[in-house]
Design a protein around this motif. Structure first.
Motif, PDB file in Angstrom:
ATOM      1  N   VAL A 147       0.884  13.960  -0.835  1.00  0.00           N
ATOM      2  CA  VAL A 147       0.351  13.783   0.514  1.00  0.00           C
ATOM      3  C   VAL A 147       1.212  14.616   1.463  1.00  0.00           C
ATOM      4  N   TYR A 148       0.567  15.430   2.315  1.00  0.00           N
ATOM      5  CA  TYR A 148       1.269  16.231   3.320  1.00  0.00           C
ATOM      6  C   TYR A 148       0.953  15.697   4.709  1.00  0.00           C
ATOM      7  N   VAL A 160      14.949  11.268  -2.822  1.00  0.00           N
ATOM      8  CA  VAL A 160      14.600  10.189  -3.748  1.00  0.00           C
ATOM      9  C   VAL A 160      14.946   8.845  -3.121  1.00  0.00           C
ATOM     10  N   VAL A 161      13.944   7.961  -3.025  1.00  0.00           N
ATOM     11  CA  VAL A 161      14.150   6.623  -2.470  1.00  0.00           C
ATOM     12  C   VAL A 161      13.687   5.599  -3.497  1.00  0.00           C
ATOM     13  N   GLU A 162      14.392   4.485  -3.596  1.00  0.00           N
ATOM     14  CA  GLU A 162      14.037   3.461  -4.566  1.00  0.00           C
ATOM     15  C   GLU A 162      12.713   2.798  -4.218  1.00  0.00           C
ATOM     16  N   SER A 163      12.438   2.674  -2.914  1.00  0.00           N
ATOM     17  CA  SER A 163      11.225   2.003  -2.464  1.00  0.00           C
ATOM     18  C   SER A 163      10.799   2.578  -1.119  1.00  0.00           C
ATOM     19  N   LEU A 164       9.496   2.516  -0.859  1.00  0.00           N
ATOM     20  CA  LEU A 164       8.990   2.940   0.442  1.00  0.00           C
ATOM     21  C   LEU A 164       8.884   1.767   1.419  1.00  0.00           C
ATOM     22  N   THR A 165       9.282   0.578   0.974  1.00  0.00           N
ATOM     23  CA  THR A 165       9.286  -0.579   1.861  1.00  0.00           C
ATOM     24  C   THR A 165      10.240  -0.328   3.021  1.00  0.00           C
ATOM     25  N   VAL A 224       6.177   5.851   6.429  1.00  0.00           N
ATOM     26  CA  VAL A 224       5.535   6.786   5.514  1.00  0.00           C
ATOM     27  C   VAL A 224       4.856   7.923   6.283  1.00  0.00           C
ATOM     28  N   GLY A 225       4.337   7.619   7.468  1.00  0.00           N
ATOM     29  CA  GLY A 225       3.669   8.652   8.258  1.00  0.00           C
ATOM     30  C   GLY A 225       4.591   9.769   8.709  1.00  0.00           C
ATOM     31  N   THR A 229      -3.711   4.258   8.375  1.00  0.00           N
ATOM     32  CA  THR A 229      -2.439   3.546   8.346  1.00  0.00           C
ATOM     33  C   THR A 229      -1.262   4.461   8.660  1.00  0.00           C
ATOM     34  N   ASN A 230      -1.181   5.578   7.947  1.00  0.00           N
ATOM     35  CA  ASN A 230      -0.024   6.468   8.075  1.00  0.00           C
ATOM     36  C   ASN A 230      -0.261   7.666   8.987  1.00  0.00           C
ATOM     37  N   LYS A 231      -1.544   7.975   9.214  1.00  0.00           N
ATOM     38  CA  LYS A 231      -1.943   9.044  10.146  1.00  0.00           C
ATOM     39  C   LYS A 231      -1.296  10.390   9.790  1.00  0.00           C
ATOM     40  N   THR A 232      -1.347  10.725   8.511  1.00  0.00           N
ATOM     41  CA  THR A 232      -0.847  12.037   8.087  1.00  0.00           C
ATOM     42  C   THR A 232      -1.949  13.093   8.046  1.00  0.00           C
ATOM     43  N   TRP A 233      -3.230  12.657   8.087  1.00  0.00           N
ATOM     44  CA  TRP A 233      -4.340  13.621   8.128  1.00  0.00           C
ATOM     45  C   TRP A 233      -5.262  13.260   9.291  1.00  0.00           C
ATOM     46  N   ILE A 234      -4.924  13.719  10.453  1.00  0.00           N
ATOM     47  CA  ILE A 234      -5.708  13.458  11.661  1.00  0.00           C
ATOM     48  C   ILE A 234      -5.705  14.705  12.541  1.00  0.00           C
ATOM     49  N   GLY A 235      -6.719  14.795  13.413  1.00  0.00           N
ATOM     50  CA  GLY A 235      -6.696  15.803  14.469  1.00  0.00           C
ATOM     51  C   GLY A 235      -7.147  17.193  14.103  1.00  0.00           C
TER      52      GLY A 235
END
Length: 527
Positions: free
Chosen positions: A288-289, A400-405, A409-410, A443-449
């Motif tokens: 995801v970009y 590298v992250v153990e969790s995205l919690t 993310v956006g 939710t993350n709004k990485t593909w908008i506009g």
């Protein structure tokens, strides 16, 4: 604590013998084996409309039922698409907008409450699932087509859609469609502050114990309408380290393990009493970009990143050539909705360099974020892709992250993700995962506009609201072309999903992450 199946194998012959005599069901229930499954991760809740993930659906599939069930065993390889009765005994199209559902009588939830039409109507209600402001944020991605679920009588409902929906039956057999008990759900929602962590279902197993990051124990629901379960209990035990899961399978601590890597298959098959069982998933690992990030807001940069990835090399190096590189975000199981001539993914590093130059890329840092254990081979894939990107002139750093919690993310420039094909149609693939109700847009709004995403959404609305094949084909094929050109992400491959299984466990994996432990797919008579 339930004993491992392997510790009970010696008594299976006795159980079988007793079954031929006059022993009562309660005695048999005591002597059924306990199944222990070693998994890489466990879901944080068991709310079936919220935990739409590989780790969540693996557990929830045994706790909850859908009105209609997809029979994965109807085709070789665990990828069948035939629809069969579940909580509904029949379904009939009344007109272009109305599907009539007849409920199975005598079904009870795990708390003893009878299944009613009111429970079904609540499950799909606007406040819980289908409305724009539903408590389950992903619900509208699956059921925004619904106008109303009308209770006709205690066992009859009408699902009424806003426009003709060619996939309503498939929707009712898929993600987000597991039926919950209305009274229990509302009471627990109030107690848990909005969404219940552990609602009750009607499935073959019910929750007995939940310990976060440790284990989930399910016990058999002997009143299950689909037959008495063949395991007394099922324990999902969290074991993040792959080699530890394999060691547990070898020792007999586990009867099934998940997320077996290809290089472990030969080791597992070298033993007499265990084996590897594999399927290619109806799921793609993707990147995801963020199109709004100032370094990545030029589509040519994102296109260059995609062209620099040698997916065939990744397949050979990480999956032994047993994964599948799909033809873009589309799959042959779509039938008439699949376009084989579309060039979905390409490897062209020279063109990647040209696009970077045309976009004026000047060595700005791009961070690639991944988790080491959530997706099998995600970290080694990231390590290889980073080197591929460096080869074409990208300044990239692996994060590298153990969790995205707790992570925004956006704000991530590049991250790993996966896309499952919820039903065999583009609506169940690219539209569900990238449309206006998806993570990238909502939710993350990485593909908008972008102009591309606006057109994509227009076409998706057509795709899910007409039954005309030619119109649907034209819309779907333009959508996957837009997705490739706008490049909000990319498909890497459909992974090989391998389980390690004790040979005396008769169980078949599916092309989804569902772990079906119903009596027709789990027994212990030996192979």
């Amino acid at each position: 604590m339930p004993a491992s199946l392997s510790s009970n194998r010696l008594i299976l012959g006795l159980v079988s013998a007793l079954a031929l005599g006059s022993v009562s069901l309660p005695v048999l229930a005591q002597e059924r084996p306990d199944l222990v499954v070693g998994v890489a991760d466990l879901p944080p809740t068991l709310e079936p409309g919220k935990e739409l993930s590989n780790v969540g659906t693996r557990v929830n599939y045994s706790i909850f039922d859908t009105l209609i069930r997809r029979d994965f065993l109807s085709a070789e390889g665990g990828g069948g698409s035939e629809l069969v009765p579940g909580l509904a005994t029949s379904w009939t199209r009344i007109d272009d907008l109305t599907l009539e559902i007849k409920l199975r009588e005598g079904v009870k939830f795990h708390n003893g409450s009878p299944l009613t039409a009111e429970d079904v109507a609540f499950t799909f209600s606007p406040e819980r699932l289908s409305g724009e402001n539903a408590l389950l944020p992903e619900g509208p991605a699956y059921f925004s087509v619904l106008s109303e679920v009308k209770v006709i009588d205690p066992t009859t409902l009408h699902f009424i859609t806003k426009a003709p929906d060619p996939l309503l039956e498939q929707r009712l057999a898929s993600w987000a469609s597991w039926v919950v008990n209305k009274e229990d759900w509302l009471a627990k929602a109030e107690q848990d502050g909005g969404l219940p962590m552990f609602p009750v279902g009607t499935g073959p197993y019910m929750l007995e114990e939940y310990k976060a990051d440790e284990k989930i124990v399910l016990s058999a629901n002997d009143g299950y309408f689909g037959g008495v379960p063949n395991a007394a209990t099922v324990t999902f035990r969290e074991v993040p380290e792959p080699s530890t899961r394999v060691a547990g399978l070898v020792s007999g601590e586990f009867d099934i393990i998940t997320n077996v890597s290809p290089d472990q298959i030969e080791q597992i098959n070298s033993y007499d009493d265990i084996e590897a069982r594999s399927v290619v998933l109806a799921n793609s690992h993707v990147l995801v970009y963020s199109v709004t990030d100032p370094v990545m807001d030029d589509a040519r940069i994102r296109q260059a990143l995609n062209l620099a990835i040698d997916r065939d090399l990744l397949n050979e190096a990480l999956w032994g050539g047993k994964a599948v590189v799909p033809n873009g975000h589309q799959y042959p199981e779509y039938g008439d909705m699949y376009t084989p001539d579309f060039v979905g993914v390409e490897y062209n590093p020279e063109r990647a360099r040209e696009l970077l130059k045309e976009a004026g890329y000047n060595g700005e840092l791009i961070k690639y974020t991944t988790q080491p254990n959530y997706y099998l081979n995600a970290l080694p894939a990231a390590q290889v892709i980073v080197e591929m990107w460096k080869e074409v002139g990208v300044n990239v750093e692996l994060n590298v992250v153990e969790s995205l919690t707790g992570v925004d993310v956006g704000a991530l420039q590049v991250r790993t993700w996966s896309n499952s094909t919820r039903y065999p149609d583009p609506v169940g693939g690219v539209w569900n995962t990238w449309g206006p109700h998806s993570g990238p847009q909502k939710t993350n709004k990485t593909w908008i506009g972008t102009e591309g995403v606006a057109r994509f959404n227009e076409l998706g609305a057509v795709l899910e609201s007409t039954v005309d094949l030619a119109t649907r084909q034209e819309a779907a094929w333009e959508m996957i072309d837009i997705w490739k050109a706008d490049a909000p992400g990319t498909v890497l491959y459909q992974p090989l999903e391998t389980y390690g299984v004790a040979k005396d466990v008769n169980w078949n994996p599916y092309t989804f992450y569902y772990m079906d432990l119903r009596p027709y797919n789990l027994s212990f008579e030996g192979k």
